[in-house]
Design a protein around this motif. Structure first.
Motif, mmCIF file in Angstrom:
data_model
loop_
_atom_site.group_PDB
_atom_site.id
_atom_site.type_symbol
_atom_site.label_atom_id
_atom_site.label_comp_id
_atom_site.label_asym_id
_atom_site.label_seq_id
_atom_site.Cartn_x
_atom_site.Cartn_y
_atom_site.Cartn_z
ATOM 1 N N THR A 201 1.624 -2.337 -5.967
ATOM 2 C CA THR A 201 1.086 -3.543 -5.340
ATOM 3 C C THR A 201 2.008 -4.001 -4.217
ATOM 4 O OG1 THR A 201 2.217 -4.855 -7.011
ATOM 5 C CG2 THR A 201 -0.106 -4.352 -7.405
ATOM 6 N N ARG A 203 4.224 -6.901 -2.874
ATOM 7 C CA ARG A 203 4.926 -8.040 -3.449
ATOM 8 C C ARG A 203 5.858 -8.650 -2.413
ATOM 9 N NH1 ARG A 203 4.971 -3.845 -6.917
ATOM 10 N NH2 ARG A 203 7.165 -3.278 -6.561
ATOM 11 N N GLN A 210 -4.663 -7.118 -1.475
ATOM 12 C CA GLN A 210 -4.006 -5.973 -2.086
ATOM 13 C C GLN A 210 -4.711 -4.667 -1.723
ATOM 14 O OE1 GLN A 210 -1.200 -5.660 -3.838
ATOM 15 N NE2 GLN A 210 -0.723 -7.850 -3.737
ATOM 16 N N TYR A 233 -5.892 -7.303 -10.515
ATOM 17 C CA TYR A 233 -5.160 -7.818 -9.358
ATOM 18 C C TYR A 233 -5.364 -6.931 -8.138
ATOM 19 C CZ TYR A 233 -1.112 -9.595 -6.729
ATOM 20 O OH TYR A 233 -0.281 -10.130 -5.779
ATOM 21 N N ALA A 234 -5.466 -5.627 -8.370
ATOM 22 C CA ALA A 234 -5.650 -4.659 -7.285
ATOM 23 C C ALA A 234 -6.454 -3.486 -7.819
ATOM 24 C CB ALA A 234 -4.299 -4.192 -6.753
#
Length: 359
Positions: A201, A203, A210, A233-234
């Motif tokens: 990911t 960050r 993403q 999240y991705a």
């Protein structure tokens, strides 16, 4: 046009499958011109740059600077040529043409038929660099591929024990996160997943879109705890052999992309065709060595970004590129140096495939 190009770069990694276009509207005045509107392709590819630049302004008699030929076809949104004509702009300056068969000169022809003065080819080379992923997807049915290598001074990515965290420093790693954010997807092989259990990911960059995480694994013979833990999240896509059952991965939210095999490994050409068909235009490959070698051997790597640390690991370490079966220097892929920059305690050097962006 420089401003339009800069605006278009804001869409890198955020607008696929559409191109990252920028547009600036300028009204003539005594001092040459005044910017009255600007826009860039929105996240997800819509609205387009021209539509956003024209929003809520009076553009009658103005000049539109746009980095790609305006679209001329009806899709999920009306053609941008119609918006420019309706706005009564007097001139459109275009960096480069659009090879999409639905456009491919039609946008320019429609504008000229409406009495609008059109100029094309302004800072074209820069525009083709910025939109290379989209152009390659249309012309070669594949995304642009950037290969990232973080290695010791002698080209090793791990010590003999497999230890690899961290060869390069925190500044280099932060730069890599920024590069991930500027690509549609991050690609690794199964060996990297087995060795590192990465999340892949972006960050420490604030709120960003993403990238898709892609794992190339002929047999899906790896664990992926961190990839699965962050799947909400991705996105996670799996490129695997067509005879492999991926249902347990799909049930956990991953996308299955069956690909042809070369022996026991993924056919890199077919994989790139599948990724292009899924809409990707820019892929950031972070290894490992076997995957990097297969992409290089197939002529699919367009840019190489190397981060070199001042550490020497010796022949016992893991080489950054796997075996390629090359006997002669003349057969080795060559790249042109684009830049060399110090990043913290490390050196970043970026190379581009020769003639990639020739017009």
């Amino acid at each position: 046009m420089g401003m339009a190009l800069s605006l278009g770069r804001r869409g890198l990694g955020r607008v696929w499958p559409n191109p990252n276009v920028g547009c600036v509207i300028v009204r003539p005045c005594e001092n040459g011109g005044r910017v009255i509107g600007r826009g860039w392709t929105a996240d997800g590819g819509r609205p387009h740059a021209e539509t956003r630049a024209l929003d809520s302004i009076d553009a009658a008699g103005a000049t539109a600077y746009v980095t790609l030929e305006p679209c001329a076809h009806h899709a999920k949104t009306p053609p941008c040529v119609d918006a420019l004509i309706a706005a009564n702009v007097s001139r459109v300056v275009i960096a480069t043409g659009d090879p999409d068969p639905r456009v491919a000169g039609k946008g320019i022809a429609i504008l000229r038929a409406a009495g609008i003065d059109v100029m094309i080819g302004v800072r074209e080379d820069e525009a083709r660099v910025d939109m290379a992923g989209f152009l390659l997807r249309i012309t070669e049915n594949r995304p642009l591929v950037t290969l990232k290598l973080a290695s010791s001074f002698d080209g090793r990515i791990a010590a003999a024990t497999g230890e690899s965290k961290w060869i390069t420093g925190p500044d280099a790693r932060r730069k890599v996160h920024a590069m991930r954010a500027a690509h549609d997807a991050v690609l690794v092989g199964a060996g990297t997943v087995r060795a590192d259990d990465p999340t892949l990911t972006v960050r420490e960059m604030g709120a960003v879109r993403q990238p898709v995480r892609i794992v190339a694994s002929g047999r899906l013979d790896m664990g992926a705890a961190n990839l699965l833990a962050t799947i909400n999240y991705a996105p996670l896509w799996l490129c695997h052999g067509a005879n492999v059952d991926a249902q347990k991965w799909v049930d956990q939210g991953a996308k299955s992309l069956p690909c042809d095999l070369q022996g026991r490994e993924i056919d890199p050409v077919d994989m790139m065709h599948k990724l292009a068909a899924a809409g990707l235009t820019r892929v950031f490959c972070e290894g490992g060595g076997s995957l990097a070698a297969s992409l290089l051997g197939a002529g699919l790597v367009d840019e190489i970004v190397g981060f070199t640390a001042g550490i020497v690991l010796g022949a016992e370490g893991t080489p950054s590129i796997g075996a390629m079966g090359l006997d002669r220097l003349a057969d080795a892929p060559r790249f042109d140096l684009v830049e060399t920059t110090r990043i913290g305690a490390d050196i970043m050097h970026r190379w581009r495939r020769a003639l990639l962006y020739a017009t």
